[in-house]
Design an enzyme around this catalytic site. Sequence first.
Site, PDB file in Angstrom:
ATOM      1  N   GLN A  57       0.815  -1.215   0.000  1.00 38.43           N
ATOM      2  CA  GLN A  57       0.000   0.000   0.000  1.00 38.43           C
ATOM      3  C   GLN A  57       0.853   1.272   0.000  1.00 38.43           C
ATOM      4  O   GLN A  57       0.512   2.267   0.618  1.00 38.43           O
ATOM      5  CB  GLN A  57      -0.997   0.003   1.168  1.00 38.43           C
ATOM      6  CG  GLN A  57      -2.060  -1.103   0.998  1.00 38.43           C
ATOM      7  CD  GLN A  57      -3.240  -0.964   1.937  1.00 38.43           C
ATOM      8  OE1 GLN A  57      -3.109  -0.482   3.060  1.00 38.43           O
ATOM      9  NE2 GLN A  57      -4.408  -1.412   1.487  1.00 38.43           N
ATOM     10  N   LYS A 103       3.816   6.105   8.841  1.00 39.26           N
ATOM     11  CA  LYS A 103       3.367   5.365  10.019  1.00 39.26           C
ATOM     12  C   LYS A 103       4.344   5.495  11.187  1.00 39.26           C
ATOM     13  O   LYS A 103       3.935   5.646  12.338  1.00 39.26           O
ATOM     14  CB  LYS A 103       3.172   3.897   9.635  1.00 39.26           C
ATOM     15  CG  LYS A 103       2.657   3.045  10.777  1.00 39.26           C
ATOM     16  CD  LYS A 103       1.938   1.817  10.287  1.00 39.26           C
ATOM     17  CE  LYS A 103       1.487   0.975  11.483  1.00 39.26           C
ATOM     18  NZ  LYS A 103       0.283   0.193  11.199  1.00 39.26           N
ATOM     19  N   MET A 115     -26.484  14.114 -20.452  1.00 40.54           N
ATOM     20  CA  MET A 115     -25.749  15.197 -21.101  1.00 40.54           C
ATOM     21  C   MET A 115     -24.873  14.657 -22.233  1.00 40.54           C
ATOM     22  O   MET A 115     -24.737  15.280 -23.284  1.00 40.54           O
ATOM     23  CB  MET A 115     -24.905  15.957 -20.072  1.00 40.54           C
ATOM     24  CG  MET A 115     -24.298  17.242 -20.610  1.00 40.54           C
ATOM     25  SD  MET A 115     -25.552  18.423 -21.182  1.00 40.54           S
ATOM     26  CE  MET A 115     -25.806  19.412 -19.713  1.00 40.54           C
TER      27      MET A 115
END
Lengths: 580, 83
Positions: free
Chosen positions: A116, A165, A474
């Site tokens: 991550q 962290k 649209m």
Amino acid sequence: MAKKETRSGAEAVVESLEAAGVEAVFGYPGGAVLDIFDFLTGAKFPFVLGRHEQGCIHMADGYARATGKPGTCIVTSGPGATNIVTGLATANIDGIPLVAITGQVSLPLIGTDAFQEADTTGLTRSVSKHNFLVHSADEIPETIAEAYYIATHGKPGPVVIDIPKNCQQAMTSAQYPERVSLRAYHPESWATAPEIARLAKLVNEAERPVIYAGGGVIASEAAKEVAALAHRADIPVATTLMGLGAFDENDPLSLRMAGMHGTPAANMAINEADLVIALGVRFSDRVTGRLSKYAPAAKIVHIDCDRASIGKNVRAALGITADVKDALTAVASRIKAAKRPEWTARVRGRLEEKPASWKRSRPGVIMPQEAIEAIGRAAKGRAIVATDVGQHQMWAAQFLRHAKPRRFLTSGGMGTMGFGIPAAIGAAVARPDLKPVAIVGDGGAQMTFEEVVVAVERSLPVAFFVINNGCLGMVRQWQELFYRKNYSGSILTPGGRAANEKIDAECVKNGRYLPDFVQLAKAHGAAAWRVTDPAKLDAAVARAIRSKKTTLVEIVVDPGANVYPMIPAGRTVADTVYGN
Amino acid sequence: MKSQTYRVSCYVENKPGVLARIVGLVSGRGYNIQTLEVGPTEDGSVSRMKMEIPGSEPAIEQIVLQLRNQVNVMEASFRKAGR
């Protein structure tokens, strides 16, 4: 605020958010923010758990648009951070103050392709006003203070703080600073005396002036000053999409919205004006059309807090880099009272002469414009409305009567589908005194529908209106007008798809709209119903507006309706298309 | 609009990420930095950047205005190159 001598960086994050005056945090947990989340349970502010990081950041954005205070969002590293990029870009282009805290892998792991790990400062650099990568726990309180300062000073915008962290886990005794002083960032700017004198002279000498008010009027809380100027010198007022609510549309001087889908009254007034007083706008291409033909008879005065937006798209006879409220306050006493009945009658008359043309509902077919009008009637000015993006957004801009600032929340610059549902939830958290309403299309609703759960579990009385035309309206409209009616990729119903868009025969045979929004809403815990009959429209809408619960109303409308009037991209007011 | 090469110079805080921010601001608008020179000033906490960028004057001016908006930029200016 608790002043502990030493505590972890994570605890310092929560303590600093409290010191910054944060009143609500939206977010989603993950490995790299677990330390911060460990302290959220004891925080003085409520924490709102979204269901997708994009939802979280749009909620924080809706909260900020509704209040003017910075929104706050906490997400994890990697995918958590990449999922907020759209929301940052949305807030950045519309000048919305946000602080987003992202977790990051520990400093020694950065650059190792750790689990991550993503280069969050690299990813968010061009879609945020500023970003920080924290290098030690000691930097945390000061960085958070600076982030809120930057988000709210000068042109507001989103600021990202990426906190590794190990910095969250390290101990620090650093305290939240009393004051913020940034060495290189001094965005405050005031109008000079000669600029104010010149501004007064231009306004006093103008014969056909128009005020053109944008989101900057709302950001600087200058609606009262704009109204005072308009009334004193009898100047009609047009707004941008972002400026809706900056001037009361019930006021006889209001020309309502200008631009591609604006009123002919507003666009023709700008076309004929000898002075355009542009306040807190950036002259988006969606407003100006072809630049060389924009406001051809007018001198342009441009007041904006962002020096870079002055002269960027149109040349201003007078550009003033200042807060709109400050500049209008400074010039107020020099503006001569005036009456210009011929000019105001001429431009206002066009609101009646050339309204947007559209057919009324017919038996069994609700026109989307009438659906919006029904919502406006039921809300009686007590609602705060968030929209998604597309046809329903333009109809909401055209067919609601916008009277107050911060009551119409819409993704103007970025045009972000998926904004409406979470933004309405953010607004509901921010303004419990108002009825929160979301007007969304069936396309955008499917992008962030999961957030409906958040409204239900917090008992937020949001009324979600899904204007369902079974297509990306649209896109379909542009394909009809400019792409030979080749409806490529824009039809959401099983029928009517191109040969190579083939879908399951069973699905085509059933032919119904998918998903079933009523069942979907019920599965999320909301009360929900569908309306297809024009005779039942008002009752179906009013029931949701009255309800104290989270509700969803699927309004099935004519799939062929188009947004008019329309000035095609890059064209001029003379090319306005009134209908087909 | 006539394209020429302009020399853009700015004084920035000497911090990590500032160079990337400035280069990204220019390249993200589709402009090519032909030469780039960065170094600390006598005050080591401030760096000076010099860039040569081809473009039209309004485009370069807009880049300089955007540079001045950056939180870490103290000063930015431009002039025609080669003089």
